[in-house]
Enzyme design. Structure first.
Site, PDB file in Angstrom:
ATOM      1  N   ARG A 127       0.790  -1.235   0.000  1.00 12.12           N
ATOM      2  CA  ARG A 127       0.000   0.000   0.000  1.00 12.12           C
ATOM      3  C   ARG A 127       0.818   1.279   0.000  1.00 12.12           C
ATOM      4  O   ARG A 127       0.297   2.337  -0.308  1.00 12.12           O
ATOM      5  CB  ARG A 127      -0.953  -0.016   1.190  1.00 12.12           C
ATOM      6  CG  ARG A 127      -1.912  -1.174   1.084  1.00 12.12           C
ATOM      7  CD  ARG A 127      -2.701  -1.339   2.328  1.00 12.12           C
ATOM      8  NE  ARG A 127      -3.728  -0.330   2.471  1.00 12.12           N
ATOM      9  CZ  ARG A 127      -4.346  -0.066   3.607  1.00 12.12           C
ATOM     10  NH1 ARG A 127      -3.996  -0.707   4.698  1.00 12.12           N
ATOM     11  NH2 ARG A 127      -5.285   0.831   3.662  1.00 12.12           N
ATOM     12  N   GLN A 133      -1.340   2.952  -5.522  1.00 11.17           N
ATOM     13  CA  GLN A 133      -2.466   3.612  -4.842  1.00 11.17           C
ATOM     14  C   GLN A 133      -3.804   3.538  -5.575  1.00 11.17           C
ATOM     15  O   GLN A 133      -4.835   3.343  -4.938  1.00 11.17           O
ATOM     16  CB  GLN A 133      -2.101   5.048  -4.477  1.00 11.17           C
ATOM     17  CG  GLN A 133      -1.306   5.044  -3.176  1.00 11.17           C
ATOM     18  CD  GLN A 133      -0.706   6.370  -2.813  1.00 11.17           C
ATOM     19  OE1 GLN A 133      -1.182   7.412  -3.233  1.00 11.17           O
ATOM     20  NE2 GLN A 133       0.349   6.324  -2.036  1.00 11.17           N
ATOM     21  N   ASP A 136      -5.668   0.442  -4.516  1.00  9.71           N
ATOM     22  CA  ASP A 136      -5.769   0.166  -3.078  1.00  9.71           C
ATOM     23  C   ASP A 136      -7.221   0.028  -2.620  1.00  9.71           C
ATOM     24  O   ASP A 136      -7.849   0.985  -2.154  1.00  9.71           O
ATOM     25  CB  ASP A 136      -5.039   1.253  -2.293  1.00  9.71           C
ATOM     26  CG  ASP A 136      -4.899   0.910  -0.823  1.00  9.71           C
ATOM     27  OD1 ASP A 136      -5.550  -0.060  -0.373  1.00  9.71           O
ATOM     28  OD2 ASP A 136      -4.152   1.609  -0.129  1.00  9.71           O
ATOM     29  N   SER A 139      -8.028   0.644   1.167  1.00  6.84           N
ATOM     30  CA  SER A 139      -8.230   2.057   1.495  1.00  6.84           C
ATOM     31  C   SER A 139      -9.566   2.565   0.986  1.00  6.84           C
ATOM     32  O   SER A 139     -10.275   3.276   1.698  1.00  6.84           O
ATOM     33  CB  SER A 139      -7.111   2.915   0.899  1.00  6.84           C
ATOM     34  OG  SER A 139      -5.927   2.752   1.637  1.00  6.84           O
ATOM     35  N   TYR A 237       2.057   0.282   9.805  1.00  2.00           N
ATOM     36  CA  TYR A 237       0.959  -0.218  10.637  1.00  2.00           C
ATOM     37  C   TYR A 237       1.318  -0.095  12.119  1.00  2.00           C
ATOM     38  O   TYR A 237       2.463   0.189  12.470  1.00  2.00           O
ATOM     39  CB  TYR A 237       0.668  -1.683  10.307  1.00  2.00           C
ATOM     40  CG  TYR A 237       0.017  -1.873   8.965  1.00  2.00           C
ATOM     41  CD1 TYR A 237      -1.347  -1.653   8.808  1.00  2.00           C
ATOM     42  CD2 TYR A 237       0.761  -2.252   7.862  1.00  2.00           C
ATOM     43  CE1 TYR A 237      -1.955  -1.826   7.577  1.00  2.00           C
ATOM     44  CE2 TYR A 237       0.155  -2.428   6.618  1.00  2.00           C
ATOM     45  CZ  TYR A 237      -1.210  -2.209   6.486  1.00  2.00           C
ATOM     46  OH  TYR A 237      -1.813  -2.373   5.280  1.00  2.00           O
TER      47      TYR A 237
HETATM   48  N1  LIG Z   1      -0.672   5.204   0.042  1.00  2.00           N
HETATM   49  C1  LIG Z   1      -0.214   5.021   1.222  1.00  2.00           C
HETATM   50  O1  LIG Z   1       0.906   5.327   1.522  1.00  2.00           O
HETATM   51  C2  LIG Z   1      -1.111   4.416   2.208  1.00  2.00           C
HETATM   52  C3  LIG Z   1      -2.341   3.943   1.806  1.00  2.00           C
HETATM   53  C4  LIG Z   1      -3.173   3.365   2.753  1.00  2.00           C
HETATM   54  C5  LIG Z   1      -2.748   3.289   4.060  1.00  2.00           C
HETATM   55  N2  LIG Z   1      -1.556   3.788   4.399  1.00  2.00           N
HETATM   56  C6  LIG Z   1      -1.075   3.747   5.761  1.00  2.00           C
HETATM   57  O2  LIG Z   1      -1.183   2.417   6.231  1.00  2.00           O
HETATM   58  C7  LIG Z   1      -1.383   2.469   7.603  1.00  2.00           C
HETATM   59  C8  LIG Z   1      -2.535   1.610   7.995  1.00  2.00           C
HETATM   60  O3  LIG Z   1      -3.753   2.201   7.595  1.00  2.00           O
HETATM   61  P1  LIG Z   1      -5.092   1.416   7.816  1.00  2.00           P
HETATM   62  O4  LIG Z   1      -6.186   2.398   7.866  1.00  2.00           O
HETATM   63  O5  LIG Z   1      -5.200   0.281   6.888  1.00  2.00           O
HETATM   64  O6  LIG Z   1      -4.841   0.841   9.277  1.00  2.00           O
HETATM   65  P2  LIG Z   1      -5.503  -0.372  10.007  1.00  2.00           P
HETATM   66  O7  LIG Z   1      -6.875  -0.637   9.487  1.00  2.00           O
HETATM   67  O8  LIG Z   1      -4.530  -1.473  10.074  1.00  2.00           O
HETATM   68  O9  LIG Z   1      -5.654   0.236  11.497  1.00  2.00           O
HETATM   69  C9  LIG Z   1      -6.401   1.407  11.720  1.00  2.00           C
HETATM   70  C10 LIG Z   1      -5.650   2.299  12.682  1.00  2.00           C
HETATM   71  O10 LIG Z   1      -5.666   1.734  13.990  1.00  2.00           O
HETATM   72  C11 LIG Z   1      -4.482   2.107  14.627  1.00  2.00           C
HETATM   73  N3  LIG Z   1      -4.257   1.270  15.829  1.00  2.00           N
HETATM   74  C12 LIG Z   1      -3.865  -0.021  15.911  1.00  2.00           C
HETATM   75  N4  LIG Z   1      -3.770  -0.418  17.190  1.00  2.00           N
HETATM   76  C13 LIG Z   1      -4.141   0.626  17.954  1.00  2.00           C
HETATM   77  C14 LIG Z   1      -4.280   0.820  19.350  1.00  2.00           C
HETATM   78  N5  LIG Z   1      -3.979  -0.131  20.245  1.00  2.00           N
HETATM   79  N6  LIG Z   1      -4.681   2.046  19.782  1.00  2.00           N
HETATM   80  C15 LIG Z   1      -4.966   3.023  18.892  1.00  2.00           C
HETATM   81  N7  LIG Z   1      -4.877   2.899  17.569  1.00  2.00           N
HETATM   82  C16 LIG Z   1      -4.463   1.712  17.093  1.00  2.00           C
HETATM   83  C17 LIG Z   1      -3.447   1.954  13.546  1.00  2.00           C
HETATM   84  O11 LIG Z   1      -2.264   2.684  13.855  1.00  2.00           O
HETATM   85  C18 LIG Z   1      -4.192   2.509  12.338  1.00  2.00           C
HETATM   86  O12 LIG Z   1      -3.950   3.888  12.140  1.00  2.00           O
HETATM   87  C19 LIG Z   1      -1.507   3.922   7.969  1.00  2.00           C
HETATM   88  O13 LIG Z   1      -0.219   4.371   8.312  1.00  2.00           O
HETATM   89  C20 LIG Z   1      -1.920   4.550   6.688  1.00  2.00           C
HETATM   90  O14 LIG Z   1      -1.630   5.929   6.601  1.00  2.00           O
HETATM   91  C21 LIG Z   1      -0.710   4.329   3.496  1.00  2.00           C
END
Ligand SMILES: NC(=O)c1ccc[n+]([C@@H]2O[C@H](COP(=O)([O-])OP(=O)(O)OC[C@H]3O[C@@H](n4cnc5c(N)ncnc54)[C@H](O)[C@@H]3O)[C@@H](O)[C@H]2O)c1
Length: 390
Positions: A127, A133, A136, A139, A237
């Site tokens: 991702r 992107q 994705d 997302s 993550y």
């Molecule tokens: N294009 C990109 O670069 C891109 C695209 C999509 C996602 N991402 C990144 O990937 C990462 C994961 O995104 P996601 O939405 O799939 O995450 P996810 O669904 O795995 O988790 C959702 C959120 O829960 C948080 N979390 C986990 N345990 C926790 C706890 N104990 N207390 C509080 N919060 C907690 C995580 O840090 C995350 O932000 C993020 O850093 C996001 O910015 C990047």
């Protein structure tokens, strides 16, 4: 009906419970056709998302009954997994593209390998790769879920989200806490802000602060993890917290939760059950009329004590706790449109000279191709299968 030469992509009708999405929408048919692909659509595949067979046909797709679709298509595209009957119709050499969750159920991947199918799962996409992107789907669907969670909370909450100044007096705005400021969480923050709520966001990843603030939330920092520099793990993550950290986090969060009208929780840790952030005690501490939406609700438990997917309960203390269950399926138009763009981008990435070209040395394909040539080729999934055997 005669189907012409050329790689054909078949859109299946989803059969999962409550599933209303469809893998391709009429608006992307033209793009695929322009790339030399033929688009076949199972009868009524888009009906539950309000995309009629006629709308697909108008874009040049061919609508076929179930058996003909599976027989004719070189590549089948789906949202969730096929049911048993669908899997029974697959033939060796055929490809299947969807959200197949091989890491959650590696046995399913083995089944597809045994059938000689090339299975491609969008949830394995790397991702952080910027060229990936547009593909994705995790997302795009999380974003729909984050939006819908807020709309759901607003409809269950017996008061206003925005501050209301009327001749009958002034109402304070709703206070909302978003737990987990990833894709769904940030969309929830933005949506709630647009509705006028006062929003606080919390995440264990320190970099989430700037992202949450940029969409209008106040970021909550807890002492519990401050001393160890937060809970960031690999690949952007979160990491799984230790038992002591979890307990400290729950204790500290409870004080903040008690002050909220709405809590939306989205926290996930890859490959683990969702962390429990809001305990039963914390829910008890909330005012009557408050609403909690747990997007992480799963059969294994969610972020909120007692939440179960698809169940809404009102506690003795008058707190409505919603265990969210596939919210993207409840916004099938938007969710399918975004997903269709993701699938189209991935298909166009993998197709060359009118054929699906599997190249496991390529970074995107190494993440998404699960089975090929009768074997489970995705390293993470293969490792899980091996582990289960030993
Ligand atoms: N294009 C990109 O670069 C891109 C695209 C999509 C996602 N991402 C990144 O990937 C990462 C994961 O995104 P996601 O939405 O799939 O995450 P996810 O669904 O795995 O988790 C959702 C959120 O829960 C948080 N979390 C986990 N345990 C926790 C706890 N104990 N207390 C509080 N919060 C907690 C995580 O840090 C995350 O932000 C993020 O850093 C996001 O910015 C990047």
């Amino acid at each position: 009906m005669t189907v012409q030469e050329g790689l054909s992509v078949g859109v299946v009708r989803e059969t999962g419970p409550g599933e209303r999405r469809v893998a391709l929408v009429p608006a992307v048919v033209g793009r695929l056709r322009a790339a030399g692909l033929r688009v076949l659509v199972e009868t009524d595949a888009g009906a539950a998302a309000w995309f009629s067979d006629e709308a697909y046909a108008q874009q040049g797709a061919v609508v076929l009954p179930t058996a003909a679709l599976y027989a004719e298509a070189d590549v089948l595209v789906c949202v969730g997994r096929l049911d048993e009957a669908g899997i029974g119709r697959l033939r060796p050499g055929q490809a299947l593209v969807g959200m197949l969750a091989p890491l959650a159920d590696p046995g399913h991947a083995r089944l597809l390998a045994e059938r000689g199918v090339t299975a491609v799962s969008l949830d394995g996409l790397p991702r952080t790769l910027s060229r990936a992107q547009p593909m994705d789907a995790l997302s795009s669907q999380a974003s729909v879920a984050g939006y819908k969670a807020v709309v759901l909370a607003a409809s269950l909450y017996g008061r206003y989200f925005p501050m209301m100044v009327t001749a009958a007096g002034t109402e304070r705005p709703a206070a909302m806490l978003v737990l987990g400021a990833g894709v769904a969480g940030l969309q929830a923050v933005g949506t709630a802000r647009r509705l006028g709520a006062v929003v606080t966001a919390y995440d264990v990843r320190p970099e989430a602060r700037a992202e949450a603030e940029s969409v209008g939330a106040t970021f909550l920092t807890l002492d519990a993890l401050d001393a160890v520099g937060g809970g960031a793990g690999a690949g952007g993550y979160a990491r799984a917290l230790t038992a002591e950290e979890t307990e400290a986090q729950q204790r500290e969060l409870a004080e903040h939760v008690a002050r909220q009208d709405i809590v939306i929780s989205t926290a996930q840790v890859p490959g683990r059950r969702p962390p429990l952030l809001v305990t039963e005690e914390a829910v008890k501490g909330m005012r009557a009329g408050s609403v909690v939406v747990d997007l992480a609700a799963s059969a294994l438990g969610g972020n909120v004590a007692g939440s179960l997917p698809g169940r809404t309960v009102v506690t003795d203390g008058g707190v409505t706790v919603v265990g969210a269950d596939n919210l993207p399926a409840t916004m099938p138009g938007a969710a399918s449109t975004a997903y269709a763009r993701n699938v189209t981008a991935l298909l166009l990435h993998m197709v060359a000279d009118g054929a699906l070209v599997v190249d496991l040395s390529e970074e995107i394909q190494a993440g998404v191709v699960v089975t090929h040539g009768g074997a489970v080729v995705h390293p993470g999934t293969a490792a899980l299968l091996k582990e289960a055997q030993s």
